[in-house]
Write an enzyme that holds these catalytic residues in place. Sequence first.
Site, PDB file in Angstrom:
ATOM      1  N   ARG A  72       1.102  -1.418   0.087  1.00 46.98           N
ATOM      2  CA  ARG A  72       0.374   0.618   0.030  1.00 46.98           C
ATOM      3  C   ARG A  72       0.602   1.409   0.171  1.00 46.98           C
ATOM      4  O   ARG A  72       0.911   2.575  -0.741  1.00 46.98           O
ATOM      5  CB  ARG A  72      -0.889   0.112   1.343  1.00 46.98           C
ATOM      6  CG  ARG A  72      -2.210  -1.418   0.996  1.00 46.98           C
ATOM      7  CD  ARG A  72      -2.679  -1.285   2.015  1.00 46.98           C
ATOM      8  NE  ARG A  72      -1.708  -1.353   3.522  1.00 46.98           N
ATOM      9  CZ  ARG A  72      -1.973  -1.193   4.577  1.00 46.98           C
ATOM     10  NH1 ARG A  72      -3.469  -0.480   4.635  1.00 46.98           N
ATOM     11  NH2 ARG A  72      -1.366  -1.807   6.027  1.00 46.98           N
ATOM     12  N   ASN A  80      -6.089  -2.479   2.444  1.00 39.87           N
ATOM     13  CA  ASN A  80      -6.237  -4.265   2.138  1.00 39.87           C
ATOM     14  C   ASN A  80      -7.223  -4.906   2.010  1.00 39.87           C
ATOM     15  O   ASN A  80      -8.090  -4.248   3.114  1.00 39.87           O
ATOM     16  CB  ASN A  80      -5.154  -4.615   3.239  1.00 39.87           C
ATOM     17  CG  ASN A  80      -3.741  -4.669   3.608  1.00 39.87           C
ATOM     18  OD1 ASN A  80      -3.209  -4.439   2.742  1.00 39.87           O
ATOM     19  ND2 ASN A  80      -3.210  -4.448   4.094  1.00 39.87           N
TER      20      ASN A  80
END
Length: 92
Positions: free
Chosen positions: A18, A36
Amino acid sequence: MIRKHVVVSGRVQGVFYRDTCREEARRHGVAGWVRNMPDGTVEAVFEGPAEEVERMVAWVHQGPSRAEVRGVEAEEETPQGLTGFQVRPTGP
């Protein structure tokens, strides 16, 4: 201006996916978000100039050096005029 919604599977959580995605998106001037998911995938939305969004879609197939991407699903959506790029909390 285009928008792509992607879901990336494999070993993509716990490998700075990320944060690296956010850095890449900002470097390419792409807006959107990444998060996520409880099933172990990473979900992202990219909005911006077609060429830059396609670069991000290509990037998610590899991800950061510690990731092991096994699959990518990408769908085109209607742009919503997003600005900036953020890491969101884990999804539903």
